[in-house]
Write an enzyme that holds these catalytic residues in place. Structure first.
Site, short mmCIF file in Angstrom:
data_model
loop_
_atom_site.label_atom_id
_atom_site.label_comp_id
_atom_site.label_asym_id
_atom_site.label_seq_id
_atom_site.Cartn_x
_atom_site.Cartn_y
_atom_site.Cartn_z
N LYS A 1 7.31 -8.70 3.41
CA LYS A 1 7.68 -8.93 1.84
C LYS A 1 9.23 -9.32 1.74
CE LYS A 1 3.77 -7.47 -0.59
NZ LYS A 1 3.06 -6.63 -1.22
N ARG B 1 -1.14 -2.03 4.83
CA ARG B 1 -1.90 -3.62 4.93
C ARG B 1 -0.75 -4.35 5.62
NH1 ARG B 1 -1.33 -7.79 1.73
NH2 ARG B 1 -3.27 -9.10 1.38
N1 PMM Z 1 0.40 -7.74 -1.60
C1 PMM Z 1 -0.30 -9.08 -1.44
C2 PMM Z 1 -1.43 -9.51 -1.59
N2 PMM Z 1 -2.50 -8.21 -1.76
N3 PMM Z 1 -2.83 -6.15 -1.86
C3 PMM Z 1 -2.47 -4.75 -2.20
N4 PMM Z 1 -3.44 -3.76 -2.23
N5 PMM Z 1 -0.92 -4.52 -2.30
C4 PMM Z 1 -0.10 -5.49 -2.11
O1 PMM Z 1 1.00 -5.00 -1.95
C5 PMM Z 1 -0.43 -6.89 -1.73
C6 PMM Z 1 -2.14 -7.17 -1.94
C7 PMM Z 1 0.78 -10.18 -1.13
O2 PMM Z 1 0.64 -11.21 -0.53
P1 PMM Z 1 0.06 -11.35 1.13
O3 PMM Z 1 -1.40 -11.26 1.15
O4 PMM Z 1 0.89 -12.53 1.66
O5 PMM Z 1 0.76 -9.89 1.64
#
Ligand code: PMM
Length: 296
Positions: A223, A263
């Protein structure tokens, strides 16, 4: 070191922080947009992440990067469903990353075991009833509005207590809407309506989020705030794909703080990190000196 990780009803129990691998079936995610856009490539990516040690895979068809416009529903379904179905058929624990109840419902029926809604049920009023009816676990992330203008909402007097209070409201709404409290997971929503200092403060205060009483998911992977931390002397951040070592550092901090799962886009280093944290935790106390006579 906190041992709090918690149990999520409806999911396996891991004896350490779990690792959720990201499969973005999108042309435009900030971190890996376009790389796994094709269905076959996305399925292969999911299988690779599992082979690298992912405990779950999170399949999403909509980019939520700042400024992103929304994908329409048929297209989101077209992207996500075949990937969810194929990975579930391989025995993977699949999570679906969506803000749409219709997509969540179809993904669960195709084999997804967890709904990961970055809006925590706020974007689609049908989401909480659908998740309640399907009886699957639900990720409640801290969210203040759609990506198009979320940066304008990054205004806090004290970020940790405000995120905590807003997450509590979303949790209460989920329970009031019929979702089993034991199947809820919370997520501080790093980068969503947050500046780099907000994200760092949340990571420093992760332990405080345990006050919500639910397992904690931390999604820092690649991020913007990591780009800010790693920026060169001119302030230029490294590209997203060069932030994986920094991501693994956050995995270590999160696991140490008792997170239930992280994640991440690249699994291998985080899978090692969570095992190291577990080994250190298991060893704690083995060679502690015995208490002094009369102590305690
Ligand atoms: N961030 C992204 C996508 N999904 N889901 C959760 N639970 N928490 C997050 O911070 C989150 C998410 C941002 O996009 P990316 O898939 O490119 O990381």
């Amino acid at each position: 070191m906190s041992a709090i990780r918690g149990r999520v009803r409806g999911l396996p129990e891991w004896d350490r922080c779990a690792v959720m691998g990201v499969v973005n079936v999108t042309p435009d995610s900030f971190s890996d947009g376009g790389r796994w856009f094709d269905t076959e490539a996305a399925i292969k990516r999911g299988l690779d992440l599992l082979a690298q040690g992912a405990d779950l895979v999170d399949v999403g068809g909509e980019s939520t990067r700042p400024g992103a416009t929304r994908v329409d529903e048929p297209e989101e379904i077209r992207r996500v469903l075949p990937v969810v179905r194929a990975l579930a058929a391989e025995g993977a624990v699949v999570s679906v990353d969506t803000m749409r109840a219709s997509v969540a419902e179809r993904a669960v029926r195709a084999g997804a075991r967890l709904v990961n809604d970055v809006s925590g049920g706020r974007a689609d009023p049908a989401m909480v009833p659908v998740v309640a009816a399907e009886g699957v676990p639900f990720v409640v992330m801290h969210w203040r509005g759609q990506s198009a203008d979320m940066n304008d909402r990054a205004v806090y007097r004290r970020v940790v207590p405000e995120v905590l209070a807003e997450l509590r409201q979303s949790l209460d709404a989920a329970v009031a809407g019929g979702i089993d409290p034991e199947s809820l997971i919370v997520d501080p929503g790093l980068g969503f309506a947050k500046t780099a200092p907000h994200d760092l403060e949340l990571i420093a205060g992760l332990g405080q989020l345990h006050a919500l009483g639910r397992p904690l998911l931390v999604a820092a992977s690649r991020k913007r705030f990591l780009g800010t931390v790693l920026a060169d002397a001119d302030g230029t951040p490294p590209p997203a794909r060069d932030r994986d070592a920094a991501t693994a550092a956050i995995t270590t901090l999160a696991a140490h703080a008792g997170a239930w799962a992280v994640r991440v886009h690249e699994v291998a280093a985080s899978a090692d990190a969570v095992r190291v944290v577990r080994a250190v935790r298991d060893q704690r106390g083995v060679s502690d000196p015995p208490p002094a006579p009369g102590a305690g």
